[in-house]
Design an enzyme around this catalytic site. Structure first.
Site: not given
Ligand code: FAD
Ligand code: NAI
Length: 486
Positions: A193-195, A197, A216, A326, A334, A465
């Site tokens: 899983g390349a999400g 997390i 992934e 969630d 969060a 700046h």
């Protein structure tokens, strides 16, 4: 004796604990039930975010980035360190101290605000009391008690999604909890899983020396992110950080043994491949914690993604029962959970005070996202691909960090900021950032979107700046093709 409250909150993550504090601030007699225990077996407030999520992951990201800077970046400033070493157990214990301080902090906030904290698992009970209040059963080991309240806020959060027939033992096969507690950098680390997390944990352990391979399933990379940002991120993560990222794969078998995990999969060309790693992180999304709440017995509606069904005001189908965070629709973040908690607390206080006025709902279109990789990725609003899909006519303005004095001084010149604005009205529709400290800069874009600002509004605001925020200013000027420093 049954304890009676105005509001009972189930879950003490950022959704629940914030809701409970806000209820108490508004004068409501409030209890918060939470079942989390830390590895020492002690009750620990703060939910996923504080215990095994946002806070510990950012602590390790910071430690590992400091190491990376000293090892690879400071020599350009003329600073070299001989005999550099890393002590992972010290890093982990620093992270644990931060977690302990914050979780204790929630307990103190509860005390200060007179929120009654109850440890155990909360479950709605079918029978209401004679005044129509809800009854919540709290189970803590073999002890059980019933608490009653007119209003209930469910904030039970989420848990890691599991792959079928693969046991997470947090020794060889890890979820986020195990990935945040390794005693040393594994030589070979696999990540499924390349999400969010996957990429954050890959960053930590790659910087500390692991060879990292990410597998992934989706053909693209970071599909929720603006395509141009995702492309830039993949280039930097593979070329500069040295991550091996394979997309469009299909896992066929995972075989964990005591020391090695073998992953068999079909690559994007349907060829059989095998990967051997010392540790495997599974980060394939999260599932809402809606089971074990007594939903069936009280008729609480759950959708087919296991989320508690709510309207825009987080009201469930049950009178005076709300759900936030969630466990309901929307991004699993969060800050989104906390804002919903505040909104619900204020609605309940208003009802108790007999006010009829409806308060505004949390605006899910203006929730900032941040991925804490290096460079960081942050965005708010619509991506370019979403605007194209929905046929909205837009203008884009973009500016690179390379042309910014502060970024040059920092030695962090990767990335850019892009602003998307409506072609007719100039109203800002989306802001996409990849670069240093964009986690901090995204707030200006959120304010702009919430206040329905135009790109010209941002372009006419004075930015200090030299500062990184000048990149946002120049991107706003670029929407009107009048960027000054490029
Ligand atoms: P949770 O934090 O999951 O809390 C729910 C609580 O309810 C838990 O304590 C649980 O034990 C308790 N509970 C569940 N059921 C019951 C029950 N029946 N009775 C009593 N108690 C119960 N988000 C960000 O915005 N920024 C980040 O940087 C970020 N980093 C993350 C990193 C990782 C590794 C992970 C896993 C997540 C991260 N998140 C981040 C997501 C964030 O942690 C969640 O969106 C957030 O914690 C959700 O809050 P919540 O209150 O809805 O639920
Ligand atoms: P995610 O949804 O971000 O990524 C999961 C990835 O796994 C997706 O790319 C998906 O296509 C892939 N996947 C799913 N099944 C697969 C399979 N069988 N084989 C290979 N790949 C597969 O979920 P993740 O990373 O687990 O994080 C969960 C949530 O936690 C995030 O969506 C986010 O809401 C929250 N989070 C937020 C953070 C932040 O704000 N910085 C940090 C970490 C987590």
């Amino acid at each position: 004796m049954t304890q009676i409250f105005d509001v009972v909150v189930i879950g003490a993550g950022p959704g629940g604990y914030v809701a409970a504090i806000r209820c108490a601030q508004l004068g409501l007699k409030t209890a918060c039930i939470d079942e989390w225990k830390n590895p020492k077996g002690k009750a620990s407030l703060g939910g996923t975010c504080l215990n095994v999520g946002c806070i510990p992951s950012k602590a390790l990201l910071e430690s590992s980035e400091n190491y990376e800077r000293v090892a690879h970046k400071y020599s350009a400033h003329g600073i070299t360190v001989e005999g550099l070493s890393v002590d992972v157990p010290v890093m982990i214990s620093r992270k644990e101290k931060i977690v302990e301080a914050f979780t204790r902090g929630i307990a103190m906030l509860f005390k200060k605000n007179k929120v009654t904290s109850i440890h155990g698992r909360g479950r709605l009970v079918k029978e209401k009391n004679s005044e129509g209040s809800w009854r919540v059963n709290v189970q803590n080991g073999d002890k059980e008690e019933i608490v009653e309240a007119k209003y209930v806020i469910i904030a039970t959060g989420s848990a890691p999604r599991q792959l079928p027939s693969l046991l997470i033992d947090n020794k060889c096969v890890l979820d986020n909890e195990g990935a945040l507690a390794l005693a040393e950098a594994p030589k070979r680390l696999g990540i499924i899983g390349a999400g969010v997390i996957g990429l954050e944990m890959a960053s930590v352990w790659r910087r500390l020396g692991s060879e990292v391979t990410i597998l992934e399933a989706m053909p693209g990379f970071l599909s929720a992110v603006d395509e141009q940002v995702a492309k830039e991120a993949k280039k930097i993560f593979t070329r500069e950080l040295g991550l091996e990222i394979q997309t469009g794969i299909n896992i066929t078998k995972i075989k964990p043994t005591e020391n090695i995990v073998t992953v068999e999969y079909l690559d994007s060309e349907n060829k059989e491949q095998k990967l051997e790693v010392d540790k495997l992180i599974v980060s394939v999304g999260r599932v809402p914690n809606s089971a074990n709440l007594g939903a069936d017995s009280v008729g609480l509606q759950i959708d087919d993604g296991d989320r508690i069904q709510v309207d825009t005001h987080c009201r469930t189908n049950l009178l005076n029962v709300y759900a936030v965070g969630d466990v309901v629709r929307g991004p699993m973040l969060a800050h989104k959970a906390s804002e919903e908690g505040v909104a619900v607390a204020e609605e309940i206080a208003g009802k108790i005070a007999g006010q009829e006025k409806e308060l505004p709902a949390v605006n899910l279109d203006a929730i900032p996202w941040v991925i804490y990789t290096s460079p960081e990725i942050a965005w708010v609003g619509k991506t370019e691909q979403e605007l194209k899909m929905s046929g909205v006519k837009y203008k884009a303005g973009q500016f690179p960090f390379m042309a910014n004095g502060r970024a040059r001084a920092l030695g962090e010149t990767n990335g850019f900021i892009k602003i998307l604005a409506d072609a007719d009205t100039d109203r800002i529709l989306g802001v996409h950032m990849i670069g240093p400290y964009v986690s901090e800069m995204i707030s200006e874009a959120v304010v702009a979107i919430e206040f329905a600002a135009s790109s010209e509004d941002l372009a006419r605001i004075v930015h200090a700046h030299p500062s990184l925020s000048e990149v946002l200013h120049e991107a706003a000027l670029a929407v009107d093709k009048r960027a000054l420093h490029i």
